[in-house]
Scaffold this motif. Structure first.
Motif, PDB file in Angstrom:
ATOM      1  N   MET A 288      41.065   8.485  45.823  1.00 50.13           N
ATOM      2  CA  MET A 288      40.707   7.124  45.411  1.00 50.13           C
ATOM      3  C   MET A 288      41.483   6.113  46.241  1.00 50.13           C
ATOM      4  SD  MET A 288      40.486   6.983  41.249  1.00 50.13           S
ATOM      5  CE  MET A 288      42.200   7.338  40.970  1.00 50.13           C
ATOM      6  N   ASP A 289      40.987   4.870  46.214  1.00 49.13           N
ATOM      7  CA  ASP A 289      41.724   3.790  46.857  1.00 49.13           C
ATOM      8  C   ASP A 289      42.930   3.413  45.985  1.00 49.13           C
ATOM      9  OD1 ASP A 289      40.797   2.004  44.816  1.00 49.13           O
ATOM     10  OD2 ASP A 289      39.043   1.494  46.016  1.00 49.13           O
ATOM     11  N   GLU A 290      43.810   2.590  46.538  1.00 47.48           N
ATOM     12  CA  GLU A 290      45.046   2.239  45.826  1.00 47.48           C
ATOM     13  C   GLU A 290      44.768   1.485  44.519  1.00 47.48           C
ATOM     14  OE1 GLU A 290      48.112   3.414  46.403  1.00 47.48           O
ATOM     15  OE2 GLU A 290      47.081   4.579  47.944  1.00 47.48           O
ATOM     16  N   ALA A 291      43.745   0.621  44.517  1.00 51.82           N
ATOM     17  CA  ALA A 291      43.403  -0.109  43.287  1.00 51.82           C
ATOM     18  C   ALA A 291      42.975   0.870  42.186  1.00 51.82           C
ATOM     19  CB  ALA A 291      42.298  -1.129  43.557  1.00 51.82           C
ATOM     20  N   GLY A 292      42.266   1.910  42.558  1.00 52.76           N
ATOM     21  CA  GLY A 292      41.855   2.932  41.593  1.00 52.76           C
ATOM     22  C   GLY A 292      43.046   3.672  41.025  1.00 52.76           C
ATOM     23  N   TRP A 293      43.981   4.068  41.898  1.00 49.00           N
ATOM     24  CA  TRP A 293      45.174   4.757  41.422  1.00 49.00           C
ATOM     25  C   TRP A 293      45.998   3.860  40.505  1.00 49.00           C
ATOM     26  CZ3 TRP A 293      45.323   9.633  41.156  1.00 49.00           C
ATOM     27  CH2 TRP A 293      44.735  10.447  42.127  1.00 49.00           C
TER      28      TRP A 293
END
Length: 181
Positions: free
Chosen positions: A113-118
């Motif tokens: 996932m992208d950082e915003a997802g994490w």
């Protein structure tokens, strides 16, 4: 070995519940302690390493199980889930506060996932574990030991599975294209 992780994580809990309903809390506490040590040992024998969380859980089980037996006080074994849930919430939330994604380190091999997802997933999981700690405290103070055992298994397990499945849309929304990674 795909069976090992679930066996180590849920086997001792299943043993605890089975022994509780056949023999009571104190024998179930002994069985939980033994099954936990066997699970960690089995993990080491099969993989020649032991992940950190089963070791932390084993230490907490042995300390609080030991206190339960030594003091003949069921409150100690009932506090164990609260402490584990709170520890998870603190580690995940603390990682976020420090700009680190503990979940990404633990699950990054399986989920991309992208950082915003994490970040979003980490906030949700930290809050979930904090809520589970509070829920365990409510159940252990308000309900009977039989109800607390049923809350622990299957109740909290089902709630955790439902919560994790509910994170699917977030994961899909933030999933990275495998070709770009």
């Amino acid at each position: 070995m795909p069976w090992l992780k679930p066996a180590v994580e849920y086997g001792p809990l299943a043993v605890f519940v089975a022994v509780y309903f056949s023999q009571g809390l104190m024998p179930a506490t002994v069985a939980l302690m033994i099954a936990t040590v066997i699970g960690v040992g089995m993990s080491w024998l099969v993989t020649r390493k032991v992940p950190l969380m089963p070791v932390v859980t084993a230490v907490i089980v042995l300390v609080f199980g030991g206190l339960t037996l030594w003091l003949n006080d069921e409150n100690f074994i009932k506090m164990k889930p609260t402490i584990i849930y709170a520890l998870f919430a603190i580690v995940i939330g603390g990682g976020l506060a420090l700009g680190k994604s503990v979940l990404k380190k633990v699950l990054g091999h399986a989920v991309s996932m992208d950082e915003a997802g994490w970040r979003s997933l980490s906030v949700r999981v930290a809050l979930f574990f904090a809520a589970m700690a509070v829920a365990n405290e409510v159940v252990r103070h308000v309900m009977t030991t039989d109800h607390w055992v049923l809350w622990k298994m299957p109740g909290s397990l089902i709630i955790t599975l439902v919560f994790m499945m509910a994170q699917g849309p977030l994961i899909l929304r933030h999933q990275l294209d495998q070709e770009k990674t």
